[in-house]
Design a protein around this motif. Structure first.
Motif, mmCIF file in Angstrom:
data_model
loop_
_atom_site.group_PDB
_atom_site.id
_atom_site.type_symbol
_atom_site.label_atom_id
_atom_site.label_comp_id
_atom_site.label_asym_id
_atom_site.label_seq_id
_atom_site.Cartn_x
_atom_site.Cartn_y
_atom_site.Cartn_z
ATOM 1 N N ILE A 37 0.829 -1.212 0.000
ATOM 2 C CA ILE A 37 0.000 0.000 0.000
ATOM 3 C C ILE A 37 0.861 1.259 0.000
ATOM 4 C CG2 ILE A 37 -0.348 0.212 2.506
ATOM 5 C CD1 ILE A 37 -3.207 0.601 0.125
ATOM 6 N N THR A 38 1.970 1.208 0.729
ATOM 7 C CA THR A 38 2.887 2.351 0.764
ATOM 8 C C THR A 38 3.604 2.492 -0.573
ATOM 9 O OG1 THR A 38 3.205 1.989 3.125
ATOM 10 C CG2 THR A 38 4.821 3.375 2.020
ATOM 11 N N VAL A 44 1.148 6.197 -7.249
ATOM 12 C CA VAL A 44 -0.017 7.086 -7.358
ATOM 13 C C VAL A 44 0.399 8.553 -7.252
ATOM 14 C CG1 VAL A 44 -2.153 7.789 -6.192
ATOM 15 C CG2 VAL A 44 -1.666 5.369 -6.575
ATOM 16 N N GLU A 45 1.353 8.837 -6.377
ATOM 17 C CA GLU A 45 1.835 10.213 -6.222
ATOM 18 C C GLU A 45 2.429 10.714 -7.540
ATOM 19 O OE1 GLU A 45 4.818 13.301 -5.576
ATOM 20 O OE2 GLU A 45 5.372 11.209 -5.870
ATOM 21 N N MET A 51 -1.059 13.882 -13.816
ATOM 22 C CA MET A 51 -2.401 14.412 -14.052
ATOM 23 C C MET A 51 -2.431 15.928 -13.887
ATOM 24 S SD MET A 51 -5.470 14.117 -14.960
ATOM 25 C CE MET A 51 -5.923 12.401 -14.951
ATOM 26 N N GLN A 52 -1.748 16.442 -12.871
ATOM 27 C CA GLN A 52 -1.714 17.892 -12.660
ATOM 28 C C GLN A 52 -1.075 18.600 -13.856
ATOM 29 O OE1 GLN A 52 -3.121 19.755 -9.991
ATOM 30 N NE2 GLN A 52 -2.803 21.229 -11.625
ATOM 31 N N SER A 53 0.015 18.042 -14.361
ATOM 32 C CA SER A 53 0.661 18.640 -15.530
ATOM 33 C C SER A 53 -0.244 18.585 -16.756
ATOM 34 C CB SER A 53 1.983 17.917 -15.848
ATOM 35 O OG SER A 53 2.953 18.237 -14.896
ATOM 36 N N ALA A 54 -0.926 17.458 -16.938
ATOM 37 C CA ALA A 54 -1.841 17.327 -18.076
ATOM 38 C C ALA A 54 -2.988 18.330 -17.962
ATOM 39 C CB ALA A 54 -2.377 15.898 -18.160
ATOM 40 N N ILE A 74 7.268 9.694 -17.496
ATOM 41 C CA ILE A 74 8.453 8.835 -17.404
ATOM 42 C C ILE A 74 8.684 8.416 -15.959
ATOM 43 C CG2 ILE A 74 10.985 8.863 -17.609
ATOM 44 C CD1 ILE A 74 10.504 10.538 -20.225
ATOM 45 N N GLN A 75 8.553 9.346 -15.022
ATOM 46 C CA GLN A 75 8.716 9.014 -13.606
ATOM 47 C C GLN A 75 7.652 8.025 -13.139
ATOM 48 O OE1 GLN A 75 8.838 12.763 -11.512
ATOM 49 N NE2 GLN A 75 10.632 13.436 -12.667
ATOM 50 N N THR A 76 6.432 8.210 -13.596
ATOM 51 C CA THR A 76 5.351 7.288 -13.234
ATOM 52 C C THR A 76 5.655 5.883 -13.747
ATOM 53 O OG1 THR A 76 3.746 9.097 -13.277
ATOM 54 C CG2 THR A 76 2.859 6.865 -13.410
ATOM 55 N N ALA A 77 6.093 5.792 -14.989
ATOM 56 C CA ALA A 77 6.432 4.489 -15.568
ATOM 57 C C ALA A 77 7.568 3.826 -14.788
ATOM 58 C CB ALA A 77 6.816 4.642 -17.039
ATOM 59 N N ALA A 78 8.576 4.606 -14.429
ATOM 60 C CA ALA A 78 9.712 4.056 -13.680
ATOM 61 C C ALA A 78 9.260 3.519 -12.323
ATOM 62 C CB ALA A 78 10.798 5.114 -13.507
ATOM 63 N N MET A 79 8.405 4.264 -11.636
ATOM 64 C CA MET A 79 7.948 3.811 -10.323
ATOM 65 C C MET A 79 7.017 2.613 -10.443
ATOM 66 S SD MET A 79 9.655 5.489 -8.178
ATOM 67 C CE MET A 79 10.921 5.352 -9.443
ATOM 68 N N ALA A 80 6.236 2.540 -11.517
ATOM 69 C CA ALA A 80 5.383 1.368 -11.738
ATOM 70 C C ALA A 80 6.252 0.128 -11.970
ATOM 71 C CB ALA A 80 4.444 1.603 -12.914
ATOM 72 N N ILE A 81 7.318 0.284 -12.741
ATOM 73 C CA ILE A 81 8.238 -0.837 -12.955
ATOM 74 C C ILE A 81 8.879 -1.245 -11.637
ATOM 75 C CG2 ILE A 81 10.455 -1.501 -13.988
ATOM 76 C CD1 ILE A 81 9.569 0.217 -16.436
ATOM 77 N N ARG A 82 9.326 -0.269 -10.860
ATOM 78 C CA ARG A 82 9.952 -0.594 -9.585
ATOM 79 C C ARG A 82 8.964 -1.322 -8.657
ATOM 80 N NH1 ARG A 82 13.839 3.121 -5.752
ATOM 81 N NH2 ARG A 82 14.499 1.400 -4.435
ATOM 82 N N PHE A 83 7.739 -0.885 -8.650
ATOM 83 C CA PHE A 83 6.715 -1.553 -7.840
ATOM 84 C C PHE A 83 6.627 -3.028 -8.223
ATOM 85 C CE2 PHE A 83 2.538 -3.191 -7.016
ATOM 86 C CZ PHE A 83 2.238 -2.730 -5.751
ATOM 87 N N VAL A 84 6.526 -3.302 -9.512
ATOM 88 C CA VAL A 84 6.392 -4.684 -9.983
ATOM 89 C C VAL A 84 7.648 -5.491 -9.638
ATOM 90 C CG1 VAL A 84 6.144 -6.155 -12.018
ATOM 91 C CG2 VAL A 84 4.763 -4.081 -11.798
#
Length: 90
Positions: A37-38, A44-45, A51-54, A74-84
């Motif tokens: 969850i963390t 999500v952050e 989303m704010q930039s868009a 790009i940062q979102t994608a990187a963190m999603a990969i790290r999560f997985v």
């Protein structure tokens, strides 16, 4: 519309940028939360910043925000990969 070759080249660039961001994140933040969850909150952050930039680009026509929007994606994608990566096998 981009040609298949242009799409392939752009995809290579994006994947390279995401991997660079991922490596930078591992260097700057070597520890990753064990609790899903963390860890999901980190993803999500980043997505919220995207989303704010868009929204800024769409509703306020902020021209300089387009580059930031791509950076946030790009940062979102990187963190999603790290999560997985970090939570696979748990």
């Amino acid at each position: 519309m981009k040609t298949p070759e242009e799409t392939k080249e752009r995809t290579r660039y994006v994947i390279s940028a995401v991997m660079h961001e991922l490596h930078q994140a591992y260097k700057q933040y070597p520890e990753w939360p064990v609790e899903p969850i963390t860890a999901a909150g980190i993803v999500v952050e980043e997505a919220g910043e995207l989303m704010q930039s868009a929204l800024d680009v769409h509703w306020h026509g902020l021209k300089g925000e387009e580059d930031n929007m791509i950076d946030e994606a790009i940062q979102t994608a990187a963190m999603a990969i790290r999560f997985v990566v970090e939570h696979t096998g748990h």
